[in-house]
Design a protein around this motif. Structure first.
Motif, PDB file in Angstrom:
ATOM      1  N   HIS A   1       6.840  -6.436   4.403  1.00 36.21           N
ATOM      2  CA  HIS A   1       7.975  -7.001   3.671  1.00 36.21           C
ATOM      3  C   HIS A   1       8.184  -8.484   3.976  1.00 36.21           C
ATOM      4  O   HIS A   1       8.631  -9.236   3.110  1.00 36.21           O
ATOM      5  N   GLU A   2       7.879  -8.896   5.190  1.00 35.40           N
ATOM      6  CA  GLU A   2       8.175 -10.268   5.582  1.00 35.40           C
ATOM      7  C   GLU A   2       7.008 -11.235   5.416  1.00 35.40           C
ATOM      8  O   GLU A   2       7.214 -12.442   5.229  1.00 35.40           O
ATOM      9  N   ARG A   3       5.768 -10.718   5.451  1.00 43.03           N
ATOM     10  CA  ARG A   3       4.631 -11.637   5.527  1.00 43.03           C
ATOM     11  C   ARG A   3       3.602 -11.487   4.411  1.00 43.03           C
ATOM     12  O   ARG A   3       2.763 -12.368   4.233  1.00 43.03           O
ATOM     13  N   LEU A   4       3.641 -10.408   3.666  1.00 45.24           N
ATOM     14  CA  LEU A   4       2.629 -10.220   2.632  1.00 45.24           C
ATOM     15  C   LEU A   4       3.138 -10.685   1.273  1.00 45.24           C
ATOM     16  O   LEU A   4       3.434  -9.881   0.382  1.00 45.24           O
ATOM     17  N   ALA A   5       3.215 -11.992   1.120  1.00 48.15           N
ATOM     18  CA  ALA A   5       3.584 -12.588  -0.160  1.00 48.15           C
ATOM     19  C   ALA A   5       2.336 -12.706  -1.029  1.00 48.15           C
ATOM     20  O   ALA A   5       1.209 -12.475  -0.578  1.00 48.15           O
TER      21      ALA A   5
ATOM     22  N   ALA B   1      -2.017  -9.775  -5.115  1.00 47.70           N
ATOM     23  CA  ALA B   1      -1.935 -10.451  -6.410  1.00 47.70           C
ATOM     24  C   ALA B   1      -0.534 -10.416  -6.993  1.00 47.70           C
ATOM     25  O   ALA B   1      -0.135 -11.330  -7.730  1.00 47.70           O
ATOM     26  N   GLU B   2       0.227  -9.357  -6.689  1.00 41.05           N
ATOM     27  CA  GLU B   2       1.591  -9.221  -7.213  1.00 41.05           C
ATOM     28  C   GLU B   2       2.430  -8.480  -6.183  1.00 41.05           C
ATOM     29  O   GLU B   2       1.923  -7.644  -5.436  1.00 41.05           O
ATOM     30  N   THR B   3       3.728  -8.777  -6.177  1.00 41.84           N
ATOM     31  CA  THR B   3       4.684  -7.990  -5.395  1.00 41.84           C
ATOM     32  C   THR B   3       5.855  -7.650  -6.291  1.00 41.84           C
ATOM     33  O   THR B   3       6.214  -8.415  -7.183  1.00 41.84           O
ATOM     34  N   GLU B   4       6.448  -6.486  -6.063  1.00 40.02           N
ATOM     35  CA  GLU B   4       7.599  -6.067  -6.861  1.00 40.02           C
ATOM     36  C   GLU B   4       8.493  -5.172  -6.019  1.00 40.02           C
ATOM     37  O   GLU B   4       8.008  -4.221  -5.390  1.00 40.02           O
TER      38      GLU B   4
ATOM     39  N   PRO C   1      -5.508   5.034 -11.604  1.00 40.87           N
ATOM     40  CA  PRO C   1      -6.895   5.201 -11.178  1.00 40.87           C
ATOM     41  C   PRO C   1      -7.907   4.618 -12.165  1.00 40.87           C
ATOM     42  O   PRO C   1      -9.043   4.335 -11.785  1.00 40.87           O
ATOM     43  N   GLY C   2      -7.508   4.445 -13.402  1.00 43.35           N
ATOM     44  CA  GLY C   2      -8.407   3.886 -14.395  1.00 43.35           C
ATOM     45  C   GLY C   2      -8.592   2.386 -14.298  1.00 43.35           C
ATOM     46  O   GLY C   2      -9.506   1.827 -14.912  1.00 43.35           O
ATOM     47  N   ASP C   3      -7.733   1.709 -13.541  1.00 51.04           N
ATOM     48  CA  ASP C   3      -7.826   0.262 -13.366  1.00 51.04           C
ATOM     49  C   ASP C   3      -8.693  -0.019 -12.147  1.00 51.04           C
ATOM     50  O   ASP C   3      -8.237   0.058 -11.015  1.00 51.04           O
ATOM     51  N   ARG C   4      -9.943  -0.383 -12.375  1.00 52.18           N
ATOM     52  CA  ARG C   4     -10.893  -0.593 -11.280  1.00 52.18           C
ATOM     53  C   ARG C   4     -10.756  -1.973 -10.646  1.00 52.18           C
ATOM     54  O   ARG C   4     -11.494  -2.300  -9.724  1.00 52.18           O
ATOM     55  N   HIS C   5      -9.819  -2.780 -11.110  1.00 51.66           N
ATOM     56  CA  HIS C   5      -9.665  -4.128 -10.562  1.00 51.66           C
ATOM     57  C   HIS C   5      -8.384  -4.300  -9.741  1.00 51.66           C
ATOM     58  O   HIS C   5      -8.085  -5.412  -9.298  1.00 51.66           O
ATOM     59  N   ALA C   6      -7.631  -3.219  -9.556  1.00 48.20           N
ATOM     60  CA  ALA C   6      -6.383  -3.341  -8.803  1.00 48.20           C
ATOM     61  C   ALA C   6      -6.056  -2.041  -8.088  1.00 48.20           C
ATOM     62  O   ALA C   6      -6.250  -0.953  -8.632  1.00 48.20           O
ATOM     63  N   TRP C   7      -5.573  -2.186  -6.861  1.00 50.72           N
ATOM     64  CA  TRP C   7      -5.015  -1.074  -6.113  1.00 50.72           C
ATOM     65  C   TRP C   7      -3.538  -1.390  -5.854  1.00 50.72           C
ATOM     66  O   TRP C   7      -3.191  -2.495  -5.431  1.00 50.72           O
ATOM     67  N   ARG C   8      -2.673  -0.410  -6.105  1.00 50.14           N
ATOM     68  CA  ARG C   8      -1.242  -0.610  -5.837  1.00 50.14           C
ATOM     69  C   ARG C   8      -0.786   0.339  -4.737  1.00 50.14           C
ATOM     70  O   ARG C   8      -1.135   1.520  -4.736  1.00 50.14           O
ATOM     71  N   VAL C   9      -0.015  -0.198  -3.802  1.00 54.23           N
ATOM     72  CA  VAL C   9       0.632   0.593  -2.760  1.00 54.23           C
ATOM     73  C   VAL C   9       2.107   0.216  -2.744  1.00 54.23           C
ATOM     74  O   VAL C   9       2.502  -0.838  -3.255  1.00 54.23           O
ATOM     75  N   ALA C  10       2.924   1.080  -2.178  1.00 52.40           N
ATOM     76  CA  ALA C  10       4.355   0.800  -2.056  1.00 52.40           C
ATOM     77  C   ALA C  10       4.792   1.137  -0.640  1.00 52.40           C
ATOM     78  O   ALA C  10       4.429   2.198  -0.108  1.00 52.40           O
ATOM     79  N   VAL C  11       5.568   0.266  -0.032  1.00 51.99           N
ATOM     80  CA  VAL C  11       5.906   0.385   1.389  1.00 51.99           C
ATOM     81  C   VAL C  11       7.420   0.352   1.569  1.00 51.99           C
ATOM     82  O   VAL C  11       8.094  -0.584   1.124  1.00 51.99           O
ATOM     83  N   LEU C  12       7.927   1.386   2.216  1.00 56.54           N
ATOM     84  CA  LEU C  12       9.348   1.455   2.562  1.00 56.54           C
ATOM     85  C   LEU C  12       9.596   0.679   3.842  1.00 56.54           C
ATOM     86  O   LEU C  12       8.923   0.906   4.854  1.00 56.54           O
ATOM     87  N   ARG C  13      10.568  -0.210   3.815  1.00 58.30           N
ATOM     88  CA  ARG C  13      10.921  -0.925   5.048  1.00 58.30           C
ATOM     89  C   ARG C  13      11.708   0.007   5.960  1.00 58.30           C
ATOM     90  O   ARG C  13      12.742   0.556   5.576  1.00 58.30           O
TER      91      ARG C  13
ATOM     92  N   VAL D   1      11.966  -0.897  -0.873  1.00 57.81           N
ATOM     93  CA  VAL D   1      10.595  -0.464  -1.189  1.00 57.81           C
ATOM     94  C   VAL D   1       9.879  -1.582  -1.941  1.00 57.81           C
ATOM     95  O   VAL D   1      10.286  -1.960  -3.045  1.00 57.81           O
ATOM     96  N   LEU D   2       8.826  -2.100  -1.338  1.00 56.26           N
ATOM     97  CA  LEU D   2       8.059  -3.192  -1.921  1.00 56.26           C
ATOM     98  C   LEU D   2       6.703  -2.669  -2.378  1.00 56.26           C
ATOM     99  O   LEU D   2       5.967  -2.065  -1.597  1.00 56.26           O
ATOM    100  N   ALA D   3       6.375  -2.896  -3.647  1.00 56.28           N
ATOM    101  CA  ALA D   3       5.067  -2.529  -4.174  1.00 56.28           C
ATOM    102  C   ALA D   3       4.161  -3.749  -4.168  1.00 56.28           C
ATOM    103  O   ALA D   3       4.572  -4.849  -4.542  1.00 56.28           O
TER     104      ALA D   3
END
Length: 318
Positions: A84-88, A11-14, A60-72, A20-22
């Motif tokens: 980083h390249e394909r998950l837009a 739903a979102e990328t940052e 953890p209180g947001d039951r409608h979203a999970w956030r992860v962050a990935v180091l390239r 590091v892409l969240a």
């Protein structure tokens, strides 16, 4: 254990730091996601044969979203490059979990230590410790200030957080934080292996159960351990009604799968916890990088991708 599994959508990328892409993941129909607690991670199937585990680092209180962050990782095995390249925004990913082998236990005091992308499981722990009114500090190291994820989110905690960019201040000085065991204090650490090894060494004199670590890579065998000294043994699969022989040159997981018995697995190196299996009889030879010493001593669970048998026979809940 039956885990939630679903196709979620990005739903979102940052970009939360250099490299590091969240990602914020939601259900495509807007439904609720399972509850989770700090320290939990999920399995993300990025492509056929490409599955990775990422710590949940949102609210953890947001039951409608999970956030992860990935180091390239340029020298990695392809997972971080795929993210980083394909998950837009709009991309779909298959996600399974959450599971938690790094749970935040109740305590009046915490000392958190993070290195690099190891901040991800620690981040929601800070919010939980703050909400509980605990006394806590965070020592957070990284290669450069710009490479350290979630700097802006950490600013609200003021001087409880100490950022140590290596190019400015050198390596983390663990002594002032860990050299003197503190009463009623838990230490939580996640990061690269050299940092975890150093923290374990510093905490050797702390009370049992004080230190909790999460590893991204398997721990090297300890002194005196021979990872190649294997012998065959028997496994009884209680639910399947099967008895199998595990050869010296194969894992329990390999043997079970070859016999056509379903078993969840992912990393195959004893770090993710996906293949955790209850031990009903026998003594496991633990070779994972997940269980605490107390959990190993209990002997009621094992990770069948790497662990074996201290003896001739194991009875497993499979």
């Amino acid at each position: 254990m039956i885990l939630y599994e679903a196709q979620l959508v990005v739903a979102e990328t940052e970009l939360v730091a250099d490299g590091v892409l969240a990602l914020t993941l939601r259900h495509p129909l807007g439904g609720e996601l399972p509850a989770w607690e700090p320290g939990a991670h999920v399995d993300v199937a990025l492509a056929p044969g490409l599955e990775r585990q990422y710590s949940l680092c949102g609210d953890p209180g947001d039951r409608h979203a999970w956030r992860v962050a990935v180091l390239r990782e340029p020298a990695g095995r392809g997972g971080s490059a795929h993210v980083h390249e394909r998950l837009a925004v709009g991309a779909g990913v298959r996600v399974r979990g959450p599971r938690n082998h790094f749970a935040l236990l109740p305590s009046p005091r915490y000392r958190f230590v993070a290195g690099g992308i190891g901040i991800t499981p620690i981040l929601p722990m800070l919010a939980a410790a703050e909400a509980a009114g605990a006394d806590w500090t965070l020592l957070y190291g990284g290669r450069t200030r710009l490479s350290m994820a979630f700097r802006e989110e950490l600013e609200r905690y003021g001087d409880r957080v100490r950022l140590v960019p290596q190019d400015e201040s050198g390596l983390l000085d663990l002594g002032p934080v860990l050299d003197s065991p503190a009463p009623d204090t838990l230490v939580y650490c996640c990061g690269p292996a050299p940092l975890l090894d150093a923290v374990e060494e510093r905490c050797a004199g702390w009370p049992a159960g004080s230190l909790h670590v999460e590893r991204f890579r398997p721990k090297e065998p300890g002194e005196g351990q021979d990872p190649y000294a294997e012998t065959e043994f028997e496994v009884v699969l209680r639910r399947s009604g099967r008895t199998l022989t595990v050869p010296a040159d194969a894992s329990v997981l390999d043997t079970v799968l070859a016999a056509g018995v379903d078993a969840l697995y992912s990393c195959t190196e004893g770090t993710c916890g996906t293949c955790e299996t209850d031990v009903l009889e026998g003594v496991p030879d633990h070779r994972d990088s997940v269980l605490t010493e107390e959990e190993r001593a209990a002997g009621d669970t094992m990770f069948i991708c790497v662990s074996r048998c201290l003896g001739k026979r194991l009875v497993l809940d499979l």
